[in-house]
Design a protein around this motif. Sequence first.
Motif, PDB file in Angstrom:
ATOM      1  N   ILE A 172       0.853  -1.188   0.000  1.00  0.00           N
ATOM      2  CA  ILE A 172       0.000   0.000   0.000  1.00  0.00           C
ATOM      3  C   ILE A 172       0.888   1.236   0.000  1.00  0.00           C
ATOM      4  CG2 ILE A 172      -1.785   1.311   1.228  1.00  0.00           C
ATOM      5  CD1 ILE A 172      -2.733  -1.284   2.473  1.00  0.00           C
ATOM      6  N   ALA A 173       0.806   2.024  -1.073  1.00  0.00           N
ATOM      7  CA  ALA A 173       1.634   3.223  -1.193  1.00  0.00           C
ATOM      8  C   ALA A 173       0.932   4.463  -0.671  1.00  0.00           C
ATOM      9  CB  ALA A 173       2.031   3.442  -2.654  1.00  0.00           C
ATOM     10  N   GLY A 174      -0.403   4.457  -0.696  1.00  0.00           N
ATOM     11  CA  GLY A 174      -1.142   5.631  -0.264  1.00  0.00           C
ATOM     12  C   GLY A 174      -2.493   5.237   0.310  1.00  0.00           C
ATOM     13  N   LEU A 175      -2.983   6.074   1.205  1.00  0.00           N
ATOM     14  CA  LEU A 175      -4.259   5.800   1.877  1.00  0.00           C
ATOM     15  C   LEU A 175      -5.001   7.114   2.071  1.00  0.00           C
ATOM     16  CD1 LEU A 175      -6.004   3.709   3.681  1.00  0.00           C
ATOM     17  CD2 LEU A 175      -4.780   4.767   5.585  1.00  0.00           C
ATOM     18  N   GLY A 176      -6.256   7.136   1.659  1.00  0.00           N
ATOM     19  CA  GLY A 176      -7.053   8.345   1.823  1.00  0.00           C
ATOM     20  C   GLY A 176      -8.436   8.123   1.262  1.00  0.00           C
ATOM     21  N   SER A 177      -9.031   9.184   0.733  1.00  0.00           N
ATOM     22  CA  SER A 177     -10.380   9.063   0.194  1.00  0.00           C
ATOM     23  C   SER A 177     -10.501   9.825  -1.125  1.00  0.00           C
ATOM     24  CB  SER A 177     -11.422   9.574   1.191  1.00  0.00           C
ATOM     25  OG  SER A 177     -11.327  10.975   1.328  1.00  0.00           O
ATOM     26  N   TRP A 178     -11.509   9.451  -1.881  1.00  0.00           N
ATOM     27  CA  TRP A 178     -11.836  10.164  -3.119  1.00  0.00           C
ATOM     28  C   TRP A 178     -12.530  11.468  -2.769  1.00  0.00           C
ATOM     29  CZ3 TRP A 178     -11.589  12.063  -7.599  1.00  0.00           C
ATOM     30  CH2 TRP A 178     -12.692  12.390  -8.396  1.00  0.00           C
ATOM     31  N   LYS A 179     -13.505  11.385  -1.898  1.00  0.00           N
ATOM     32  CA  LYS A 179     -14.153  12.572  -1.355  1.00  0.00           C
ATOM     33  C   LYS A 179     -14.310  12.372   0.146  1.00  0.00           C
ATOM     34  CE  LYS A 179     -16.700  13.904  -5.503  1.00  0.00           C
ATOM     35  NZ  LYS A 179     -18.020  14.227  -6.090  1.00  0.00           N
ATOM     36  N   LEU A 180     -14.218  13.470   0.876  1.00  0.00           N
ATOM     37  CA  LEU A 180     -14.393  13.391   2.324  1.00  0.00           C
ATOM     38  C   LEU A 180     -15.646  14.170   2.681  1.00  0.00           C
ATOM     39  CD1 LEU A 180     -13.417  12.386   4.991  1.00  0.00           C
ATOM     40  CD2 LEU A 180     -11.722  14.187   5.065  1.00  0.00           C
ATOM     41  N   LYS A 181     -16.743  13.716   2.106  1.00  0.00           N
ATOM     42  CA  LYS A 181     -18.015  14.397   2.317  1.00  0.00           C
ATOM     43  C   LYS A 181     -19.087  13.346   2.496  1.00  0.00           C
ATOM     44  CE  LYS A 181     -21.291  17.535   0.045  1.00  0.00           C
ATOM     45  NZ  LYS A 181     -21.582  18.285  -1.190  1.00  0.00           N
ATOM     46  N   THR A 182     -19.659  13.283   3.684  1.00  0.00           N
ATOM     47  CA  THR A 182     -20.723  12.331   3.937  1.00  0.00           C
ATOM     48  C   THR A 182     -22.056  12.916   3.498  1.00  0.00           C
ATOM     49  OG1 THR A 182     -21.007  13.181   6.180  1.00  0.00           O
ATOM     50  CG2 THR A 182     -19.534  11.300   5.895  1.00  0.00           C
ATOM     51  N   THR A 183     -22.987  12.036   3.123  1.00  0.00           N
ATOM     52  CA  THR A 183     -24.292  12.486   2.678  1.00  0.00           C
ATOM     53  C   THR A 183     -25.383  11.752   3.441  1.00  0.00           C
ATOM     54  OG1 THR A 183     -24.297  10.846   0.897  1.00  0.00           O
ATOM     55  CG2 THR A 183     -23.501  13.057   0.354  1.00  0.00           C
ATOM     56  N   THR A 184     -26.524  12.389   3.572  1.00  0.00           N
ATOM     57  CA  THR A 184     -27.654  11.760   4.242  1.00  0.00           C
ATOM     58  C   THR A 184     -28.314  10.768   3.295  1.00  0.00           C
ATOM     59  OG1 THR A 184     -29.192  13.455   3.462  1.00  0.00           O
ATOM     60  CG2 THR A 184     -28.055  13.880   5.558  1.00  0.00           C
ATOM     61  N   MET A 230      -3.342   1.686  -3.878  1.00  0.00           N
ATOM     62  CA  MET A 230      -3.785   2.963  -3.323  1.00  0.00           C
ATOM     63  C   MET A 230      -5.119   2.688  -2.648  1.00  0.00           C
ATOM     64  SD  MET A 230      -1.269   4.892  -4.167  1.00  0.00           S
ATOM     65  CE  MET A 230      -1.670   6.629  -4.136  1.00  0.00           C
ATOM     66  N   SER A 231      -5.122   2.750  -1.344  1.00  0.00           N
ATOM     67  CA  SER A 231      -6.256   2.278  -0.553  1.00  0.00           C
ATOM     68  C   SER A 231      -7.265   3.401  -0.281  1.00  0.00           C
ATOM     69  CB  SER A 231      -5.748   1.711   0.775  1.00  0.00           C
ATOM     70  OG  SER A 231      -6.803   1.221   1.553  1.00  0.00           O
ATOM     71  N   PHE A 232      -8.511   3.175  -0.699  1.00  0.00           N
ATOM     72  CA  PHE A 232      -9.576   4.152  -0.487  1.00  0.00           C
ATOM     73  C   PHE A 232     -10.322   3.843   0.807  1.00  0.00           C
ATOM     74  CE2 PHE A 232      -8.912   4.578  -5.022  1.00  0.00           C
ATOM     75  CZ  PHE A 232      -9.063   5.954  -5.235  1.00  0.00           C
ATOM     76  N   VAL A 233     -10.514   4.874   1.610  1.00  0.00           N
ATOM     77  CA  VAL A 233     -11.330   4.793   2.820  1.00  0.00           C
ATOM     78  C   VAL A 233     -12.630   5.532   2.534  1.00  0.00           C
ATOM     79  CG1 VAL A 233     -11.454   5.335   5.277  1.00  0.00           C
ATOM     80  CG2 VAL A 233      -9.246   4.796   4.232  1.00  0.00           C
ATOM     81  N   THR A 234     -13.745   4.988   2.958  1.00  0.00           N
ATOM     82  CA  THR A 234     -15.019   5.644   2.689  1.00  0.00           C
ATOM     83  C   THR A 234     -15.101   6.959   3.466  1.00  0.00           C
ATOM     84  OG1 THR A 234     -16.193   4.600   4.533  1.00  0.00           O
ATOM     85  CG2 THR A 234     -16.143   3.402   2.420  1.00  0.00           C
ATOM     86  N   PRO A 235     -15.835   7.940   2.943  1.00  0.00           N
ATOM     87  CA  PRO A 235     -16.002   9.209   3.670  1.00  0.00           C
ATOM     88  C   PRO A 235     -16.572   9.003   5.069  1.00  0.00           C
ATOM     89  CG  PRO A 235     -16.803   9.419   1.423  1.00  0.00           C
ATOM     90  CD  PRO A 235     -16.508   7.969   1.637  1.00  0.00           C
ATOM     91  N   GLU A 236     -17.494   8.047   5.196  1.00  0.00           N
ATOM     92  CA  GLU A 236     -18.096   7.798   6.504  1.00  0.00           C
ATOM     93  C   GLU A 236     -17.056   7.293   7.508  1.00  0.00           C
ATOM     94  OE1 GLU A 236     -21.071   8.051   3.476  1.00  0.00           O
ATOM     95  OE2 GLU A 236     -19.331   6.697   3.622  1.00  0.00           O
ATOM     96  N   GLU A 237     -16.167   6.401   7.044  1.00  0.00           N
ATOM     97  CA  GLU A 237     -15.162   5.841   7.947  1.00  0.00           C
ATOM     98  C   GLU A 237     -14.105   6.878   8.310  1.00  0.00           C
ATOM     99  OE1 GLU A 237     -12.737   1.656   8.444  1.00  0.00           O
ATOM    100  OE2 GLU A 237     -13.270   2.329   6.419  1.00  0.00           O
TER     101      GLU A 237
END
Length: 259
Positions: A119-131, A199-206
């Motif tokens: 794993i070279a990188g860890l983050g999110s595509w968007k950091l915006k949660t939605t209802t 490149m590891s994606f974390v969900t915005p909620e997490e």
Amino acid sequence: MSTPEVTVIIANYKTPELTRLCLRLLRMHTAPERYKVIVVDNNSQDESLEYLRGLRWIRLLERRNVGGETPHQMEARAIDLALKEVDTPLTLVMHTDTLIRNDLWLDFLVNRINASPQIAGLGSWKLKTTTHYRRFAGFVEGLAKKFRAEIKPKQERYLRTHCVLYRTELLKRCPGGFDDGGPVGRSIHRRLVEQGYGMSFVTPEELGRFVSHLQHATTVLNPLRSDKPVRLSARRRLRRKLNQFEYRRVLLLDDLDGE
């Protein structure tokens, strides 16, 4: 004394109160022996630069902007400048409008990236949660666009620099750096994937349990510097989010700026 494991890189440009809030929350929620901070000022020439010059616990780099630079170029060149001085195993890039929520944020990110050396990188595509309502509304809107044959090309997903953790060695070996004229982080993401790394994606909620990315925060905290009108409803939502961080109280805690 333990060796710091991560260097946090932050680009600053004319956000005095937001920069202060971001750095103080970072300090409140992080053990000092675990990290270093490099802040790159993009020729702000305002009180945010004066504030940063008074902080002895950060490394401040001041760069002069090249005429005609876009915001993307300013951020990318600031990151590339700071990266030359990073000597920790991990590098975390974040924005001044990304605010840390609790003491477990760094453990969460470090443990996830250390789950595999690939794993070279860890983050999110968007950091915006939605209802649920907004997700349903988006689903309905998507169906309507299909019906009208207005489907847009699918966006390329990459780890965005509002909060992203990289392995420093792999980042430094990646040719070209961040400054390619496009969205910051996209080309780095591509090249690391092409080299066979994950490149590891974390969900915005997490990820949102640990940090919050406040859209339009600059406008609310610095209304005179805004070049875009923001709807009253957006201002109210942002105020509510800022209140979750007790931002007025934090901005009065000057002791957090000491050594």
